[in-house]
Enzyme design. Structure first.
Site, mmCIF file in Angstrom:
data_model
loop_
_atom_site.group_PDB
_atom_site.id
_atom_site.type_symbol
_atom_site.label_atom_id
_atom_site.label_comp_id
_atom_site.label_asym_id
_atom_site.label_seq_id
_atom_site.Cartn_x
_atom_site.Cartn_y
_atom_site.Cartn_z
ATOM 1 N N PHE A 215 0.828 -1.203 0.000
ATOM 2 C CA PHE A 215 0.000 0.000 0.000
ATOM 3 C C PHE A 215 0.873 1.268 0.000
ATOM 4 C CE2 PHE A 215 -2.375 2.720 3.309
ATOM 5 C CZ PHE A 215 -3.019 3.473 2.352
ATOM 6 N N HIS B 40 -6.774 -4.141 22.417
ATOM 7 C CA HIS B 40 -7.063 -3.036 21.486
ATOM 8 C C HIS B 40 -6.617 -1.681 22.057
ATOM 9 C CE1 HIS B 40 -10.393 -1.562 18.487
ATOM 10 N NE2 HIS B 40 -9.213 -1.034 18.242
ATOM 11 N N LYS C 96 7.533 -4.193 15.341
ATOM 12 C CA LYS C 96 8.019 -2.933 14.761
ATOM 13 C C LYS C 96 8.915 -2.211 15.767
ATOM 14 C CE LYS C 96 7.197 -1.262 11.269
ATOM 15 N NZ LYS C 96 7.802 -1.406 9.906
ATOM 16 N N THR D 140 5.910 2.904 12.680
ATOM 17 C CA THR D 140 4.532 3.248 12.986
ATOM 18 C C THR D 140 4.426 3.920 14.352
ATOM 19 O OG1 THR D 140 2.430 2.211 13.621
ATOM 20 C CG2 THR D 140 4.360 0.818 13.765
ATOM 21 N N ASP D 141 3.349 4.684 14.541
ATOM 22 C CA ASP D 141 3.115 5.296 15.867
ATOM 23 C C ASP D 141 2.687 4.237 16.895
ATOM 24 O OD1 ASP D 141 0.535 4.744 14.923
ATOM 25 O OD2 ASP D 141 -0.269 6.751 15.318
ATOM 26 N N GLU D 142 2.345 3.022 16.413
ATOM 27 C CA GLU D 142 1.828 2.001 17.345
ATOM 28 C C GLU D 142 2.891 1.527 18.331
ATOM 29 O OE1 GLU D 142 -0.885 -0.851 15.610
ATOM 30 O OE2 GLU D 142 -1.324 0.495 13.945
ATOM 31 N N TYR E 79 2.233 -7.168 16.346
ATOM 32 C CA TYR E 79 2.669 -6.280 15.251
ATOM 33 C C TYR E 79 3.498 -5.125 15.785
ATOM 34 C CZ TYR E 79 2.444 -2.321 12.002
ATOM 35 O OH TYR E 79 2.778 -1.237 11.209
#
Ligand code: NAD
Ligand code: TYD
Length: 350
Positions: free
Chosen positions: A12, A290, A160, A131-133, A156
């Site tokens: 993507f 979550h 990262k 990523t900001d995660e 995930y």
């Protein structure tokens, strides 16, 4: 001619980065290295695949020997590393794939760059896209800055975070010239229809239920993918060695508000009575672990490198919806696995 290796360029975000570099920098040779997993698709790049400065390499970054051979053969000057397993739900179902691709794969690239660049790091750059995660989850207030301690919760984001630490370790230990950016959630054309925005556009179009996790109160900070690609361009060219830059457009939405906006835009575009698509909303069991809220402070990038997002969210969402509605063929191809046949035709048989 600078030779730039872009990993994950059939995915993507990677496909938008490859397009931008191939079109804007004819003086660079762009090598798109991708394993073509379910998320990687050469249909994303048909408009530039015949340009003279574009090359495709099918390879798996987990295969360290192959990565070494490719560096030996091509002598890349720079790496822009996007290849990764990227979907949180898949990481919950199968963490090991994420450990291999995101951690081992990144170390293989770091080792190859370190070996082939030796001590001559002049005009070399290893740019790691993250990523900001990795920063974890925010409460109702505050923002992630570049100094926010890492606190990942999903396999995930943990994979990262681990790769970010390793990239920094190669800088601190071996002086490898690295730069890292951590971006918020992306949306836009060419996203595989399993992440929230394209999945819901697709489901609304075909009148399927819209599975909202929990109460839909989680907050994400959304950025148009082309603005992310523009930020990557700026950071690649102007970012300082060893630095981290956060990327985001101050655009927070609760999932449920975003979904309602999507329903409204889709009703308009499909000529349905207002409120029709909202009836498809179905609350389902929440995602395990979550994260409640992500929100990025990108002041450093804006102040030091002058990047600003180009699009307002509602405009970006309309462009995105239009793209999916006008590219049904793409959607069918990527979900049917036909792209694998396309790869055979395009690259193996000729
Ligand atoms: P994506 O899943 O759409 O694309 C990933 C690409 O990597 C695919 O083309 C896939 O084939 C390739 N790939 C996966 N494993 C590989 C392997 N072992 N070897 C070679 N290629 C492999 O992902 P995306 O959303 O475009 O994300 C790209 C990068 O940006 C990732 O590193 C992700 O962590 C990061 N990121 C994504 C977002 C987002 O909202 N999507 C936000 C911030 C950062
Ligand atoms: P996603 O697009 O998977 O991105 P990420 O988890 O990396 O932020 O999900 C965005 C948000 O939407 C997240 O809070 C989970 C939620 N979500 C749903 O409610 N239903 C879905 O079917 C999906 C895929 C996501």
């Amino acid at each position: 001619m600078k030779k730039i290796l872009i990993t994950g360029g059939a995915g993507f975000i990677g496909s938008h980065v490859v397009r931008l570099f191939v079109n804007n920098y004819p003086q660079y040779e762009i090598y798109n290295l991708d394993k073509l997993t379910y998320a990687g698709n050469l249909f994303n790049l048909t408009d530039i695949e015949n340009k003279p400065n574009y090359h495709f390499i099918k390879a798996d970054i987990v295969d360290g020997e192959h990565i070494m051979q490719l560096f030996e053969q091509h002598r890349f000057d720079d790496v822009i590393h996007l290849a990764a397993e990227s979907h949180v739900d898949r990481s919950i179902a199968n963490p090991m794939e994420f450990i291999m691709a995101n951690i081992v794969g990144t170390v293989n690239l770091l080792n190859a760059a370190k070996f082939y660049w030796k001590d001559d790091f002049e005009n070399k750059r290893f740019y790691h896209i993250s990523t900001d995660e990795v920063y974890g989850s925010l409460g109702d207030t505050g923002f992630f800055t570049e100094d926010t301690p890492y606190d990942p919760h999903s396999p995930y984001s943990a994979s990262k975070a681990s790769s970010d630490h390793l990239v920094r370790a190669y800088h601190d230990t071996y002086n490898l010239p690295i730069v890292i950016s951590n971006c918020s959630n992306n949306y836009g054309p060419n996203q595989f229809p399993e992440k929230l925005v394209p999945l819901f556009i697709n489901n609304i179009r075909s009148n399927k239920p819209l599975p909202v996790y929990g109460k839909g109160e989680n907050v994400r900070d959304w950025l148009y993918v082309i603005d992310h690609a523009r930020a990557i361009d700026v950071i690649f060219h102007k970012g300082k060695d060893g630095e981290t830059y956060n990327i985001g457009g101050h655009n927070e939405w609760t999932n449920i508000d975003l979904i309602k906006l999507l329903c409204q835009v889709m009703d308009e575009k499909l000529g349905r009575e207002t409120g029709t698509s909202e009836k498809l909303i179905t609350y389902v069991k929440d995602r395990a672990g979550h994260d409640l809220r992500y929100a990025i402070d990108s002041a450093k990038l804006q102040r030091e490198l002058g990047w600003v997002p180009s699009l307002q969210f509602e405009e970006g969402i309309r462009l995105t919806v239009d793209w999916y509605l006008n590219n049904q063929e793409w959607l069918e191809e990527v979900t049917s696995g036909n792209y694998l046949k396309y790869y055979e035709e395009q690259y193996v048989k000729r």
